[in-house]
Scaffold this active site. Sequence first.
Site, PDB file in Angstrom:
ATOM      1  N   HIS A   1      -7.959  -4.973  -1.197  1.00 52.70           N
ATOM      2  CA  HIS A   1      -6.358  -4.351  -0.579  1.00 52.70           C
ATOM      3  C   HIS A   1      -5.514  -4.712   0.523  1.00 52.70           C
ATOM      4  O   HIS A   1      -4.597  -4.938   0.819  1.00 52.70           O
ATOM      5  CB  HIS A   1      -6.954  -2.942  -0.577  1.00 52.70           C
TER       6      HIS A   1
ATOM      7  N   ASP B   1      -8.182  -6.354  -5.688  1.00 53.39           N
ATOM      8  CA  ASP B   1      -7.561  -4.974  -5.281  1.00 53.39           C
ATOM      9  C   ASP B   1      -8.372  -3.385  -5.629  1.00 53.39           C
ATOM     10  O   ASP B   1      -7.586  -3.866  -7.036  1.00 53.39           O
ATOM     11  CB  ASP B   1      -6.645  -5.107  -4.981  1.00 53.39           C
TER      12      ASP B   1
ATOM     13  N   SER C   1       1.068  -1.167   0.121  1.00 52.44           N
ATOM     14  CA  SER C   1      -0.138   0.341   0.342  1.00 52.44           C
ATOM     15  C   SER C   1       1.193   0.848   0.161  1.00 52.44           C
ATOM     16  O   SER C   1       1.782   1.187  -0.931  1.00 52.44           O
ATOM     17  CB  SER C   1      -0.710  -0.135   1.452  1.00 52.44           C
TER      18      SER C   1
END
Lengths: 212, 435
Positions: free
Chosen positions: B398, B365, B201
């Site tokens: 995610h 994601d 991320s």
Amino acid sequence: MTPENNPEVSAALLRTDYRLVLDLVESGARVLDLGCGNGNLLWLLKQRKQVTGYGVEISGDRIIECVEKGLSVFQGDIDEGLRDFEDQSFDYVVLNQTLPVIRRPDYVIEEMLRVGRRGIVSFANFAHWSIRLRLLFSGRMPVDDAIPFEWYETPNIHHLTIRDFHFFCRRFKIAILDSWFFCRLERGRPRRRRCCPNWTAAFALYVVTRAQ
Amino acid sequence: MAWVEVRAFGRRSAIGPLDHSAPPRCRRSDPMTPNSHNNDAPVQPDEPGSVGLVTPRRVELFTPEDPLHLECGAVLAPVHVQYETYGELSAARDNAILVCHALSGDAHVAGRHRPDDPKPGWWDSMIGPGKAFDTRRYFVVCSNFLGGCKGTTGPTSIDPATGKPYATRFPMVTIHDMVVVQQRLIEALGIRRLLAVVGGSMGGMQVLEWAVSFPDALAAAIPIATTHRMSAQGIAFDEVGRQAIFADPNWRGGDYADGPPPDRGLALARMIAHITYLSEKSMHRKFGRDLRHRDRYAYNFEEEFQVESYLHYQGSRFTQRFDANTYLYITKAMDYFDLSADYPSLRVSLRRAAAKFLLIAFSSDWLFPPADVREVANALRANGRDVTYVNIESDYGHDAFLLEVDELTKLISGFLRNLLREVRAELPLPDDVPP
């Protein structure tokens, strides 16, 4: 286990098609291996020919094997084309024993020759005499070393013959630069010329390019 | 306009009272824990696979005499950095791996601080003896990023000029600034070249920044579920989160240190962000339309659905461990991130990057979709770099970078084993086999 003492890699050196590709590709060439599997061919090319090599593979488990060998691999489906790859960005694009598995061989070979200067295509010849005889006498789909699957479990959805490939190349304006025929995938003796290869060769390997 | 809408949303009591002490019931046993950014599994520090008890350390890296020059033009000093290390640095100092944490993470990535800690570090599943980042082989470092609220200098730190917390007087920091501070830490630890820099991320943004800003200082980069530039959609969600904080009357322009903190705003920001960490499929599987207490509708605005209760719990728990001003700064740093900003193309911007790359995306994601990661991989390949791109099939959205431990472990452990071998020695060739 390290690649150099991996028996699988040593065994890969026995592969007739791998040895042919190793001989054909020049040192330092840029090579893209479509359907690179566990990466043995790519690994040998990097070690022996210092190629800049990339692989494309759909299976996550196979990619893990490639990563363990330190290879550069892209996870993807070659049937969706090679849109991530720029025109003529490779010296060789290899499609080794992958042709019968893909959904759109015509599209993939076109893409191959867009991305690479040359293509190396190898496949099992469905017109080999033993296959012809089996089909003729047993009336069943042949299962042997070259095509080791029953009809209901085979990943091969496009069987082809050497003659088919020649017709294909003419139709799609593809020039054959070199061709090799052999009978065994391991420890085979590849030959450039062979009497009636469509009868006598179990495997064929071609170097192709876009015809002018 | 956005401000008005957020206010309206708040007035309808969407946030609810902040007394959700009990975690919501989960529909069925699912690896996604109530707070999937943490691992709730009770792990004893002496359990095999755990790094055991760890002590965070804090170091001053920039002083008034040698201040940190930020990308925005401001100068910052002093800068303290909180960090933790696991494993042993080899004599050749060639086995160090830097972990970059994400938005809400901290330097405590593995093990426990005290034997009775309810939870281990945020990536304990990946770091420890025998794990993906095997601490028997590698020396793992993680530091709280610049602008954080977990020990590194940030908006909650005391401004030496005023003797009060910086709050919104803290200068704007960028991903590049964070990486400059991390590089100073690595240097201070006596490491000239990292074996790898890894992060998911926003941590992945730092990894990409590392590869471009300090190309000689790392052998490999492992960016996971990330992007080379924040998308319009990502900025949009961040902005709604920030507006939620601004809209909280307790925020008071950021000077809430001597009063109640803007917990409602921060909780709402977290709730919004948390939705982007999941996928439609994982939400449906975990909560469906399940109700919390009853089997029929109450026909009022109380939190009824399990998914509501889950988000409230996430929001309120976040306020216990995070600071609102910090949230504003860090989301802004993410939004500013664009590796290719000053270049004609991404490819040109990555030209300096010399590391070997393992880029990992997750199929579901939608915050940092696989196409973003693949774009980076393509640019690196066009530059002739060693790069592998993997798109792991996952329903977790995610958050998969914290949850798909098995797949990540297989990939990363194999990658690192080979990498260490490559860094330490040339590979001998196998004997040729006669035909």
